[in-house]
Design an enzyme around this catalytic site. Sequence first.
Site, PDB file in Angstrom:
ATOM      1  N   TYR A 153       0.853  -1.194   0.000  1.00 16.52           N
ATOM      2  CA  TYR A 153       0.000   0.000   0.000  1.00 16.52           C
ATOM      3  C   TYR A 153       0.882   1.234   0.000  1.00 16.52           C
ATOM      4  O   TYR A 153       1.729   1.399   0.881  1.00 16.52           O
ATOM      5  CB  TYR A 153      -0.907   0.009   1.235  1.00 16.52           C
ATOM      6  CG  TYR A 153      -1.803   1.215   1.322  1.00 16.52           C
ATOM      7  CD1 TYR A 153      -2.883   1.365   0.458  1.00 16.52           C
ATOM      8  CD2 TYR A 153      -1.570   2.217   2.269  1.00 16.52           C
ATOM      9  CE1 TYR A 153      -3.711   2.467   0.535  1.00 16.52           C
ATOM     10  CE2 TYR A 153      -2.391   3.326   2.359  1.00 16.52           C
ATOM     11  CZ  TYR A 153      -3.464   3.447   1.489  1.00 16.52           C
ATOM     12  OH  TYR A 153      -4.278   4.548   1.567  1.00 16.52           O
ATOM     13  N   ASP A 157       9.475   3.154  -0.427  1.00 10.95           N
ATOM     14  CA  ASP A 157       8.402   3.757   0.363  1.00 10.95           C
ATOM     15  C   ASP A 157       8.735   3.496   1.827  1.00 10.95           C
ATOM     16  O   ASP A 157       8.443   2.438   2.376  1.00 10.95           O
ATOM     17  CB  ASP A 157       7.058   3.135  -0.016  1.00 10.95           C
ATOM     18  CG  ASP A 157       5.897   3.731   0.770  1.00 10.95           C
ATOM     19  OD1 ASP A 157       6.156   4.450   1.765  1.00 10.95           O
ATOM     20  OD2 ASP A 157       4.736   3.462   0.417  1.00 10.95           O
ATOM     21  N   LYS A 182       4.804   9.895   8.557  1.00 12.60           N
ATOM     22  CA  LYS A 182       4.627   9.415   9.927  1.00 12.60           C
ATOM     23  C   LYS A 182       5.635  10.031  10.903  1.00 12.60           C
ATOM     24  O   LYS A 182       5.475  11.173  11.313  1.00 12.60           O
ATOM     25  CB  LYS A 182       4.634   7.893   9.945  1.00 12.60           C
ATOM     26  CG  LYS A 182       3.442   7.292   9.177  1.00 12.60           C
ATOM     27  CD  LYS A 182       3.288   5.815   9.380  1.00 12.60           C
ATOM     28  CE  LYS A 182       2.167   5.219   8.551  1.00 12.60           C
ATOM     29  NZ  LYS A 182       0.817   5.614   8.982  1.00 12.60           N
TER      30      LYS A 182
END
Length: 431
Positions: free
Chosen positions: A146, A241, A269
Amino acid sequence: MADGLLRSAELFARAQNLLPGGVDSPVRAFRAVGGTPLFVARGKGSAIWDVDGNRYIDYLASWGPLIAGHAHPGVVAAIQDAATRGTSYGAPIEAELELADLVKHAFPSIDLVRFVNSGTEATMSALRLARAKTGREMILKFDGGYHGHADGLLVQAGSGPLTFGQPDSPGVPAAAAAQTLSVPYNDLPAIRAAFDAHPAQIAAVIVEPVAGNMGVVPAEPGFLEHVRTMTREHGALLIFDEVITGFRIAQGGAQERYRITADLTCLGKIVGGGLPVGAYGGRRDIMEQVSPLGPVYQAGTLSGNPLAMAAGVATLRLLTEPGVYARLETLSARLVDGLAQAAQSAGVPYTANRVGSMFTGFFCAERPVDYASAKQADTRRYARFFHALLERGVYFAPSQFEAGFMSLAHTDADIDATLEAALGAFRESAA
């Protein structure tokens, strides 16, 4: 712990008339585990309290950013100080440079970095840049990976789509999906076959170096090294990622831990200390294609927001203190090993994957190595385990296919309490 979730249930009933499914992000709705979502009132250190007054040891950590724990005094003070001077200017600020310096120091592969507002923005922008740099259109990703909810990336996606059994999202144009190839994670022959089938057409391979959205699934030994070699051989860029792994599994993320250099890196994050932020960066010759230096357009009114920059600087400085990652490693290993022992004592099929301070326990006998094997986990048993833990004051992710996270605020006492609760929860899940 207070009795019940009456106030949470009342708020959730109200929310369903105001928000799609009562939430602003799908997995929060508890559809994968059933029951009433917690409405959180506050967090401090390793714990959260819901609106009904229940306290939980929290291993979700806002889905990963809160590596210092909830409401860390240094982070809160930095945000408060920034807010007294204004919350947004739409103009350059010095804190952007401080955070960029910290990112560059941790990631030597990043010569230039651009801050955005989310991980989705970061990956979307990195892929646009890769296409522009290479003059190619196709992207190679991995089943269950994802990378945000941009159209071309919702192909065999994990996290929420995996939880709900919808690996492809309606509303994604066929033309966008057609430019994205998806192959099994940890499957080198499949990557070779994709490059052979589409010579000189693949602009980039985008990969979570530790998959975190089908549950934690580490790269097998040699996998990332071979992906790096193949992208160079075929003139494609390698995009890591590291929205989850960046500053989480090492200060320099997966690139430090595995000693591999990506062409472009996506962050989020932790780099924002719990506030909305994303970033992408990489080699100078690639990043100089981004406007205003180059023709690749990307902009954002709130990019480099002073509050997010302040939270990020305070958090990343904490992570330079000696012994930080060793402590996270020790605490995480103790928790994950203890969970496996508790499952064995309860006679429950269970296996765990852990890399640094991110982990997932799967309710299956064989260790998942890709999307297909992760899907073999017993989601009904996980749901029973989740609720049994919740009743005992421990909060894990409300989905089998998500990562858990350790923070610097967790203590040995937290782990003792968690393992005691887990033994009862495993037994209850087996009933």
